[in-house]
Design a protein around this motif. Structure first.
Motif, PDB file in Angstrom:
ATOM      1  N   ALA A 162       0.883  -1.168   0.000  1.00  0.00           N
ATOM      2  CA  ALA A 162       0.000   0.000   0.000  1.00  0.00           C
ATOM      3  C   ALA A 162       0.910   1.203   0.000  1.00  0.00           C
ATOM      4  O   ALA A 162       2.022   1.130   0.523  1.00  0.00           O
ATOM      5  N   SER A 163       0.462   2.320  -0.573  1.00  0.00           N
ATOM      6  CA  SER A 163       1.382   3.451  -0.624  1.00  0.00           C
ATOM      7  C   SER A 163       0.690   4.777  -0.839  1.00  0.00           C
ATOM      8  O   SER A 163      -0.343   4.860  -1.497  1.00  0.00           O
ATOM      9  N   THR A 164       1.318   5.848  -0.292  1.00  0.00           N
ATOM     10  CA  THR A 164       0.940   7.209  -0.663  1.00  0.00           C
ATOM     11  C   THR A 164       1.783   7.655  -1.857  1.00  0.00           C
ATOM     12  O   THR A 164       1.769   8.822  -2.222  1.00  0.00           O
ATOM     13  N   GLY A 165       2.558   6.739  -2.448  1.00  0.00           N
ATOM     14  CA  GLY A 165       3.236   7.021  -3.710  1.00  0.00           C
ATOM     15  C   GLY A 165       4.691   6.628  -3.772  1.00  0.00           C
ATOM     16  O   GLY A 165       5.133   6.004  -4.731  1.00  0.00           O
TER      17      GLY A 165
ATOM     18  N   VAL B 139       6.782  12.541   9.825  1.00  0.00           N
ATOM     19  CA  VAL B 139       6.238  11.260  10.280  1.00  0.00           C
ATOM     20  C   VAL B 139       4.911  10.993   9.572  1.00  0.00           C
ATOM     21  O   VAL B 139       4.012  11.825   9.589  1.00  0.00           O
ATOM     22  N   GLY B 140       4.838   9.824   8.925  1.00  0.00           N
ATOM     23  CA  GLY B 140       3.596   9.415   8.269  1.00  0.00           C
ATOM     24  C   GLY B 140       3.150   8.088   8.854  1.00  0.00           C
ATOM     25  O   GLY B 140       2.416   8.025   9.837  1.00  0.00           O
ATOM     26  N   ASN B 141       3.654   7.004   8.257  1.00  0.00           N
ATOM     27  CA  ASN B 141       3.347   5.677   8.801  1.00  0.00           C
ATOM     28  C   ASN B 141       4.287   5.342   9.965  1.00  0.00           C
ATOM     29  O   ASN B 141       4.201   4.280  10.558  1.00  0.00           O
ATOM     30  N   ALA B 142       5.229   6.250  10.232  1.00  0.00           N
ATOM     31  CA  ALA B 142       6.104   6.244  11.422  1.00  0.00           C
ATOM     32  C   ALA B 142       7.235   5.219  11.377  1.00  0.00           C
ATOM     33  O   ALA B 142       7.893   4.961  12.387  1.00  0.00           O
ATOM     34  N   GLY B 143       7.495   4.660  10.199  1.00  0.00           N
ATOM     35  CA  GLY B 143       8.598   3.704  10.077  1.00  0.00           C
ATOM     36  C   GLY B 143       9.958   4.380  10.096  1.00  0.00           C
ATOM     37  O   GLY B 143      10.903   3.899  10.740  1.00  0.00           O
TER      38      GLY B 143
ATOM     39  N   VAL C  95      15.237  15.413   4.458  1.00  0.00           N
ATOM     40  CA  VAL C  95      14.258  15.788   3.446  1.00  0.00           C
ATOM     41  C   VAL C  95      14.080  14.546   2.567  1.00  0.00           C
ATOM     42  O   VAL C  95      14.967  14.126   1.852  1.00  0.00           O
ATOM     43  N   THR C  96      12.890  13.957   2.724  1.00  0.00           N
ATOM     44  CA  THR C  96      12.657  12.553   2.384  1.00  0.00           C
ATOM     45  C   THR C  96      12.455  12.250   0.903  1.00  0.00           C
ATOM     46  O   THR C  96      12.702  11.124   0.466  1.00  0.00           O
ATOM     47  N   GLY C  97      11.962  13.232   0.118  1.00  0.00           N
ATOM     48  CA  GLY C  97      11.619  12.944  -1.272  1.00  0.00           C
ATOM     49  C   GLY C  97      11.900  14.111  -2.204  1.00  0.00           C
ATOM     50  O   GLY C  97      11.942  15.272  -1.780  1.00  0.00           O
TER      51      GLY C  97
END
Ligand code: F0G
Length: 351
Positions: free
Chosen positions: A83-86, A186-190, A316-318
């Motif tokens: 599953a993904s937000t992209g 933090v999104g899915n917190a991994g 800066v993640t993406g």
């Protein structure tokens, strides 16, 4: 100097692989730690950006995906699902190609950036747009991986966090020790959980003398950890972190508490303003969600939660190119001119 070998071969003795496990890699990792003079000036801190948008598919997900796909291949898997937000889907699709596997991805319909959608498709993934949010997609992907022969490569797969912890190793290897503070979205917190694992491991083995305080930032419309309860309808313009019930919730709280850090919310307005500032004043183009780390740092310094003079790393993640819509919104539009030097000079206010 030798060339970078990817995170598994660079850190093989610190990862759950054998000496002979073949790495499925696109030579991810080895990303630069770029000084941020403008953010440093604004905060009175020494601020460095860990620019994860320079990974092979443009986000930090590649660090975890090289591990997850390597282990899936070792186990003989023929198909993976996420599953993904992209960004996870873009990364899974690319690494599945390298491993000769098929890849299925579940994304929330209408809520993922165009560039990320293009990546999953160009790498040949089977893409399902689900009428629901990320949390619904993850629940579906989990069910399918239980009932059918497909390996789940979301960050609930423990190999993902193992791969992602290498970013903390790189920071200590570059700086010679851990920073005072580490900020990240933090999104899915991994990811916050993975960094904390990496920093603790280096400190335990005496490679670093200390660990940083971990500061995680959620978007205020999608801030379940800050609110202390799941958010049924998460809302934010930072679609990568539009998540209401993070899978690594407990691990993230442990990272926060053990490191004497914080997990706070930042408004979309502050995220957008940090996003524009990073591009216009630092020359670093990141995606909206990534700017939450810098928006959060500015907010925390203002609130007196981070001391001036601290050495701070912001992940800066993406990469900003994944979502050009937000770069174009609010930017001045291009002027059209004939092939004529005087007209061009006039349009540029040179004449
Ligand atoms: N920044 C970006 C650009 C992301 O894509 C994500 C997560 C995060 C931050 C948050 O990291 O989930 O480890 O707390 N993206 C996932 C995805 C959910 O599907 O690509 P996290």
């Amino acid at each position: 100097p030798r060339s970078w070998r990817g995170v598994i071969d660079e850190y093989r003795d610190r990862l759950p692989v054998t000496d002979t496990t073949p790495a499925v890699t696109l030579l991810e990792g080895g990303t630069p730690l770029v000084p941020a003079p403008r953010v440093s000036q604004l905060t009175g801190c020494e601020v460095l950006l860990k620019v994860e948008g320079l990974n092979p598919t443009g986000s930090f997900k590649d660090r975890g995906m090289t591990m997850a796909i390597t282990k899936a291949a070792e186990d003989g898997a023929k198909a993976v699902i996420c599953a993904s937000t992209g960004n996870t889907s873009a990364s899974a699709a690319a690494y599945a190609v390298r491993a000769g596997m098929t890849c299925a991805v579940l994304v929330p319909r209408g809520k993922i950036a165009m560039g990320k959608l293009a990546q999953a498709l160009v790498h040949g993934a089977r893409l399902l747009q689900v009428d629901g949010n990320f949390d619904d997609c993850l629940e579906l992907a989990r069910k399918l991986s239980v009932d059918y022969p497909v390996a789940l490569v979301n960050s609930v797969n423990p190999y993902r966090l193992q791969g992602q912890k290498t970013a903390a190793f790189e920071i200590v290897d570059t700086l010679g020790d851990a920073p005072d503070v580490h900020c990240l979205p933090v999104g899915n917190a991994g990811n916050i959980s993975a960094y904390w694992m990496g920093y603790k491991e280096y400190a335990a083995d005496g490679i670093a003398t200390r660990t940083p305080r971990m500061f995680g930032f959620q978007a205020s419309g999608a801030a379940p950890i800050v609110n202390g309860e799941p958010v049924a309808q998460p809302r934010t313009i930072a679609t990568a972190i539009r998540i209401g019930n993070p899978a690594s919730w407990q691990l993230a709280e442990r990272a926060r508490d053990e490191s004497q850090g914080r997990i706070d919310a930042v408004t979309d307005r502050k995220i957008l303003s940090a996003y524009r500032m990073l591009a216009a004043e630092e020359g670093v183009f990141v995606e909206l969600a990534s700017a939450a780390s810098v928006a959060g740092l500015l907010q925390a310094v203002e609130a007196g939660q981070i001391e001036r003079g601290s050495r701070v790393v912001c992940t800066v993640t993406g990469n900003g190119l994944k979502d050009p819509d937000w770069a174009l919104a609010g930017a001045s539009s291009a002027t059209t001119v004939p092939v004529d030097a005087h007209a061009a000079a006039t349009a540029l206010d040179l004449a």
